[in-house]
Write an enzyme that holds these catalytic residues in place. Structure first.
Site, PDB file in Angstrom:
ATOM      1  CB  SER A  45      -0.942   0.011   1.207  1.00 45.61           C
ATOM      2  OG  SER A  45      -0.214  -0.114   2.424  1.00 45.61           O
ATOM      3  CG  ASN A 107       0.760  -5.426   4.394  1.00 54.67           C
ATOM      4  OD1 ASN A 107       0.045  -4.795   5.165  1.00 54.67           O
ATOM      5  ND2 ASN A 107       1.018  -4.999   3.167  1.00 54.67           N
TER       6      ASN A 107
END
Length: 212
Positions: A45, A107
């Site tokens: 992201s 992540n």
């Protein structure tokens, strides 16, 4: 009958020579653009313009600053190193990049994956990309300190080890200074906002140029 340059009057000869020079320069410029190195951004992201318009994202802005390169953003929000590894073969085939910027691992940390898992996946990503003739620019990733100093140290050490073992360029984490500026961060305190994107692009470009 074909006229020679020597048969043309001096003024027309000067115009002709200048025109030929401009044509030659344009040809060289066009060839250099066509031969520019394709670049693949494999990230999460932080590179996928999360929370901002794609046109405002640092990868899109970087394309505008490096028009001689074709930059493909293969980043996906929420992506882990395992996910990036699964998608990489198709991306390599379609983009055929000369350089792959790998920005993955955040992540993995958020999900509590072990540093061993992180290193295994990144090793496979690096090995696969290099086997296809791509150069690698690995972005360092750092987890928040609340994960504990021991885990944070082991996590960060993975990137240092990979850079040494595979002899690739390690780029410092571009969020290190951005994250300390509230005006550059979204409300979640994790993602950079639109105001930060140009600074990130300016940070990354020299590292890409150094690696190519």
């Amino acid at each position: 009958m074909i006229a020679l340059i020597s048969d043309i009057n001096p003024f027309s000869r000067l115009i002709l020579k200048r025109s030929l020079s401009l044509i030659g320069f344009a040809t060289i410029l066009t060839c250099s653009q066509l031969n520019a190195a394709p670049i693949l951004i494999l990230g999460d992201s932080l590179s996928a313009s999360y929370g901002v318009d794609e046109e405002q994202g640092w990868v899109h802005l970087m394309q505008g600053k490096m028009p001689q390169h074709e930059i493909t953003n293969g980043s996906v929000s929420g992506e882990t190193t395992a996910g990036g590894l699964r998608r990489l073969p198709a991306l390599l085939e379609s983009v055929q990049p000369e350089l792959v910027l790998v920005e993955l691992g955040g992540n993995d940390g958020l999900r509590g994956f072990t540093p061993t898992q992180l290193k295994e996946n990144l090793t496979k990503i690096i090995t696969l990309a290099k086997s296809q003739g791509s150069q690698i620019l690995l972005s360092e990733i750092m987890v928040p300190p609340n994960y504990g100093p021991r885990y944070a140290k082991m996590f960060n050490q993975v990137y240092q080890e990979l850079a040494t073992e595979h002899q690739i360029t390690l780029m410092p984490f571009f969020m290190t200074e951005i994250a300390t500026k509230p005006e550059y961060m979204q409300r979640d305190g994790i993602h950079p906002n639109a105001s930060a994107q140009n600074d990130i692009a300016e940070f990354v470009i020299p590292w890409i140029e150094k690696t190519l």
